[in-house]
Design an enzyme around this catalytic site. Structure first.
Site, mmCIF file in Angstrom:
data_model
loop_
_atom_site.group_PDB
_atom_site.id
_atom_site.type_symbol
_atom_site.label_atom_id
_atom_site.label_comp_id
_atom_site.label_asym_id
_atom_site.label_seq_id
_atom_site.Cartn_x
_atom_site.Cartn_y
_atom_site.Cartn_z
ATOM 1 N N ASN A 1 51.351 58.354 12.644
ATOM 2 C CA ASN A 1 51.206 59.284 11.519
ATOM 3 C C ASN A 1 50.768 58.515 10.277
ATOM 4 O OD1 ASN A 1 51.923 61.710 12.773
ATOM 5 N ND2 ASN A 1 54.101 61.491 12.269
ATOM 6 N N HIS B 1 49.403 60.026 24.687
ATOM 7 C CA HIS B 1 50.729 59.895 25.288
ATOM 8 C C HIS B 1 51.306 58.541 24.871
ATOM 9 C CE1 HIS B 1 54.057 60.068 27.857
ATOM 10 N NE2 HIS B 1 53.506 59.851 29.035
ATOM 11 N N HIS C 1 50.546 69.520 15.718
ATOM 12 C CA HIS C 1 49.268 68.809 15.523
ATOM 13 C C HIS C 1 48.089 69.603 16.104
ATOM 14 C CE1 HIS C 1 51.047 64.885 14.194
ATOM 15 N NE2 HIS C 1 52.073 65.321 14.897
HETATM 16 FE FE1 HDD Z 1 54.435 63.944 18.359
HETATM 17 C C1 HDD Z 1 51.533 65.453 19.207
HETATM 18 C C2 HDD Z 1 52.746 61.861 16.217
HETATM 19 C C3 HDD Z 1 57.422 62.639 17.271
HETATM 20 C C4 HDD Z 1 56.042 65.660 20.741
HETATM 21 N N1 HDD Z 1 52.512 63.725 17.802
HETATM 22 C C5 HDD Z 1 51.452 64.438 18.276
HETATM 23 C C6 HDD Z 1 50.252 63.979 17.667
HETATM 24 C C7 HDD Z 1 50.602 62.967 16.820
HETATM 25 C C8 HDD Z 1 52.021 62.810 16.917
HETATM 26 C C9 HDD Z 1 49.664 62.161 15.949
HETATM 27 C C10 HDD Z 1 48.867 64.554 17.898
HETATM 28 C C11 HDD Z 1 48.135 63.813 18.995
HETATM 29 C C12 HDD Z 1 46.756 64.373 19.139
HETATM 30 O O1 HDD Z 1 45.967 64.217 18.193
HETATM 31 O O2 HDD Z 1 46.477 64.964 20.169
HETATM 32 N N2 HDD Z 1 54.980 62.600 16.962
HETATM 33 C C13 HDD Z 1 54.137 61.773 16.268
HETATM 34 C C14 HDD Z 1 54.912 60.759 15.586
HETATM 35 C C15 HDD Z 1 56.218 60.991 15.874
HETATM 36 C C16 HDD Z 1 56.257 62.134 16.747
HETATM 37 C C17 HDD Z 1 54.312 59.655 14.739
HETATM 38 C C18 HDD Z 1 57.433 60.233 15.437
HETATM 39 C C19 HDD Z 1 57.447 58.984 15.188
HETATM 40 N N3 HDD Z 1 56.371 64.146 18.889
HETATM 41 C C20 HDD Z 1 57.452 63.507 18.337
HETATM 42 C C21 HDD Z 1 58.649 63.848 19.071
HETATM 43 C C22 HDD Z 1 58.256 64.695 20.073
HETATM 44 C C23 HDD Z 1 56.825 64.870 19.930
HETATM 45 C C24 HDD Z 1 60.033 63.327 18.768
HETATM 46 C C25 HDD Z 1 59.060 65.357 21.147
HETATM 47 C C26 HDD Z 1 60.240 65.032 21.542
HETATM 48 N N4 HDD Z 1 53.888 65.375 19.682
HETATM 49 C C27 HDD Z 1 54.714 65.885 20.624
HETATM 50 C C28 HDD Z 1 54.002 66.778 21.604
HETATM 51 C C29 HDD Z 1 52.541 66.728 21.090
HETATM 52 C C30 HDD Z 1 52.637 65.820 19.900
HETATM 53 C C31 HDD Z 1 54.615 68.126 21.802
HETATM 54 C C32 HDD Z 1 51.834 68.043 20.822
HETATM 55 C C33 HDD Z 1 50.463 67.915 21.433
HETATM 56 C C34 HDD Z 1 50.503 66.688 22.181
HETATM 57 O O3 HDD Z 1 51.721 66.094 22.052
HETATM 58 O O4 HDD Z 1 49.616 66.230 22.853
HETATM 59 O O5 HDD Z 1 54.120 66.240 22.881
#
Ligand code: HDD
Length: 700
Positions: free
Chosen positions: A146, A337, A73
């Site tokens: 999402n 978060h 993202h």
């Molecule tokens: Fe995630 C970012 C949505 C599964 C780990 N995720 C991130 C963002 C969105 C989502 C919208 C961007 C937030 C922003 O604008 O800063 N992610 C989802 C959805 C998931 C999902 C809807 C499943 C239902 N994500 C998911 C899993 C993991 C992550 C299973 C890790 C085990 N996601 C992350 C992250 C991020 C992230 C690495 C990258 C940047 C951040 O968090 O702040 O922690």
């Protein structure tokens, strides 16, 4: 209109806003600077001196300007706004005040793509993030969702694998922001739980026309908890007031070159124009006693609860009405978060959610450089914060006193435990062996993919088949193509046969029977209350244009809150054909493209039409809009340009309005331009695209 400065979050942000107006240049220490073009050197042609603290400070800061982009993202755009609950109907289920008080709650929303880097194009085929931070009086609540209601995997332990597979391949860092490559499809082939999400990803949902025009979903089953500690399962839905609409694939690819910021710009421009994007929040509620009644597991994030089974109850609205002032400070530094919850909202044992509750805090530590990122202005709650956490990089607060531990007597026992309004974890009985095992109830990977496929209209299915053919067609390893077709055959035989035929895979034998179930709400073509509001129309014109006709049309579109731009071969103003004022050109034709508009109109004016007929760019503009099934309209001699562009519909001969398959024409012009012409164009815009138009043979 909201008084945009008058919410608690903006009052807080006002304290840190820095306005450069009427200031003099200084160093970081506040020492005034009188020379900023030359470094300090020993002689005009001599070496630069180490004592030049100003140059060193300036370059040092510059050297450290970047922070790591989000690991997923990375590319996004955001805005402030507010959420307000319609009423207190949810108070039976939750103590979360923002869902029941009716008060305007400040929010920040960040939309994003998933796979691409920060500088990648907006309109790639991808999931879109829809992350909302509610600055509530009970603390910050983040709904990190999402634009698709399911996810690729069931357990967070697979997330690094999935992301490694979809990101550019590690040996050559190709391709950027694309899922059409070997490693993603290899992963999919080995992990059939991805199938439902892959159907969504290959559908038009993956190329939204605008962030304003996409649904959002919390994805997981969460839990609402009321004052008695009773839990109710909940799924969150955002429904866009502007309708849910998508681009077509050829268009999306072209926009990636013509305007890589297409979705970002659209969000920004609509807010600046006062056309505030709006969504309705809905909830699906499931009593805990019904947890096992569905035939699939509510804890499995690859499953939806069809709206026909559990209705989506509207509970409030979200309006985005203010752009950030500084992209880095606000949109880049915002940190979401999933574990940021407030009293009245809690988690379930969904193993994807459980992993997320670890990952988001962890990732901010590296991305934002330490444990004090929640003090960054955009992240600061409006609720009062009092912890015993101290120090760390970038500490902004000056904590007073000499106690930073609980329990203390020397600090008067403060911060004290909350008397009321505290977060209490939902009490849930847990038992079982410590075990690494996927639950039996998570094993059905196909039936909801079939449900999705069954629920699509013919044109949506065509797009899905074309997307699979495109993506698998880019996969070099043919065995991977075969494996994926094998899974598609489990979803629906016809789908598998159609995809196989395009990608050089042998037609598979008949698969399991299709269960035949549908959910009408899944199709983007089954939407109530379609509106043309917030759409963008191009008027192609040249000298000699029918200025009176243009003026009439612009007024009609303007009244319907549709944006109009006049495009001409050169900037400036256009000489009117007869009556009327010179027409102001908004954009030079060759700086724009049809893919950046929702519709195109060619007005009357024999000289204007003749010029445009000879202008390959203008003719291509019309042909391309036509190919992409967009509303195409012309009046008077403007119809000649449509003919030249290969528009196949019967064009109006007389002064009546002809409206067929999104093509709107009339022979009338100037003051005689019928109202029906504008009205038909608005109706075509509200329909979004004329999907019944067959344009396979149209080159563009
Ligand atoms: Fe995630 C970012 C949505 C599964 C780990 N995720 C991130 C963002 C969105 C989502 C919208 C961007 C937030 C922003 O604008 O800063 N992610 C989802 C959805 C998931 C999902 C809807 C499943 C239902 N994500 C998911 C899993 C993991 C992550 C299973 C890790 C085990 N996601 C992350 C992250 C991020 C992230 C690495 C990258 C940047 C951040 O968090 O702040 O922690």
């Amino acid at each position: 209109m909201t008084d945009r400065r008058e919410d608690a979050k903006h009052r807080q942000l006002d304290e840190v806003r820095v306005d450069p107006a009427n200031t003099e240049l200084t160093t970081q220490q506040g020492v005034r600077v009188g020379h900023d073009d030359d470094s300090l050197s020993a002689g005009a042609r001599g070496p630069t001196l180490l004592e030049d603290f100003h140059t060193r400070e300036k370059i040092t800061h510059f050297d450290h300007e970047r922070i790591p982009e989000r690991v997923v993202h990375a590319r996004g755009a955001g805005a402030y706004g507010y959420f307000e609950a319609y009423d207190d109907s949810l108070s039976r289920y939750t103590t979360a005040e923002f869902l029941t008080s009716g008060e305007r709650i400040p929010v920040f929303v960040r939309f994003s793509t998933v796979a691409g880097s920060r500088g990648s194009a907006d309109t790639v085929r991808d999931v879109r993030g829809f992350a909302t931070k509610f600055y509530t009086r009970q603390g910050n609540y983040d709904l990190v969702g999402n634009n698709m209601p399911v996810f690729f995997i069931q357990d967070g332990i697979k997330f690094p694998d999935f992301v490694h597979a979809v990101k550019p391949e590690p040996h050559n860092e190709i391709p950027q922001a694309q899922s059409a490559h070997d490693t993603l499809w290899d992963f999919v082939g080995q992990q059939p739980e991805t199938m439902h999400m892959m159907l969504w990803l290959m559908s038009d949902r993956a190329i939204p026309r605008s962030y304003r025009m996409m649904q959002g979903f919390g994805v997981h089953t969460f839990r609402l908890v009321n004052g008695e500690g009773k839990g109710t399962f909940v799924k969150f839905h955002w429904k866009p007031v502007a309708g849910s609409h998508s681009l077509v694939w050829d268009e999306a690819q072209k926009i990636a070159g013509k305007d890589p910021d297409f979705n970002r710009r659209d969000l920004w421009d609509s807010i600046e124009a006062g056309r505030y994007p709006e969504w309705e929040l809905g909830v699906q509620l499931v009593d805990e006693s019904a947890e096992h009644d569905f035939g699939y597991d509510l804890l499995d994030a690859t499953k939806i609860i069809p709206e026909e089974d559990v209705p989506v109850l509207p509970v409030g609205r979200l309006v985005l009405d203010r752009n950030p002032e500084n992209f880095f400070a606000e949109t880049e530094q915002i940190a979401f978060h999933t574990a940021n919850v407030v009293p009245g909202i809690d988690f379930t044992n969904d193993p994807l959610l459980q992993a997320r509750n670890f990952s988001y805090l962890d990732t901010q530590l590296i991305r934002l450089g330490g444990p004090n990122f929640s003090q960054l202005p955009v992240n600061r709650p409006i609720a009062r914060v009092a912890t015993n956490q101290r120090d760390g990089y970038g500490q902004q607060d000056i904590h007073q006193g000499h106690t930073s531990y609980f329990r203390n007597t020397l600090g008067g026992g403060c911060p004290a435990l909350a008397d009321s309004g505290a977060f209490h974890n939902y009490t849930e009985a847990v038992s079982g062996k410590k075990i690494r095992e996927r639950s039996e109830s998570f094993q059905d990977h196909y039936s909801q993919a079939t449900l999705f496929w069954n629920s699509m209209s013919d044109v949506e299915r065509e797009h899905i088949v074309a997307a699979f053919r495109f993506e698998l067609g880019k996969v070099e390893a043919h065995p991977v193509r075969e494996t994926v077709v094998g899974h598609l055959n489990q979803v629906d035989h016809d789908l598998a046969v159609r995809v196989a035929a395009g990608v050089g895979v042998t037609e598979p034998p008949a698969g399991p029977p299709n269960h035949g179930r549908r959910s009408a709400a899944l199709s983007q073509l089954n939407q109530p209350n379609l509106t043309p509001h917030g759409r963008k129309v191009a008027i192609l014109a040249a000298d000699g244009v029918d200025a009176v006709g243009v003026q009439r049309l612009v007024s009609a579109l303007d009244a319907a809150e549709v944006d109009v731009e006049v495009l001409a071969p050169a900037d400036g103003t256009l000489r009117p054909g007869s009556d009327g004022e010179p027409v102001k050109v908004d954009k030079q034709l060759n700086t724009m493209a049809s893919v950046l508009y929702d519709a195109v109109v060619v007005p009357c004016g024999p000289d204007s039409a003749r010029t445009l007929e000879q202008d390959g760019y203008a003719v291509h503009f019309v042909a391309e809009a036509y190919k992409h099934a967009k509303p195409v309209a012309a009046f008077g001699s403007g119809r000649d340009v449509l003919r030249r562009a290969g528009v196949q519909e019967q064009l109006a001969e007389g002064t009546e309005t002809e409206f067929s398959q999104g093509v709107v024409t009339t022979g009338a012009s100037a003051g005689d331009l019928p109202e029906e012409f504008g009205a038909s164009l608005l109706a075509a815009l509200a329909d979004h695209r004329a999907w019944e138009r067959r344009t396979d043979s149209v080159p563009a």
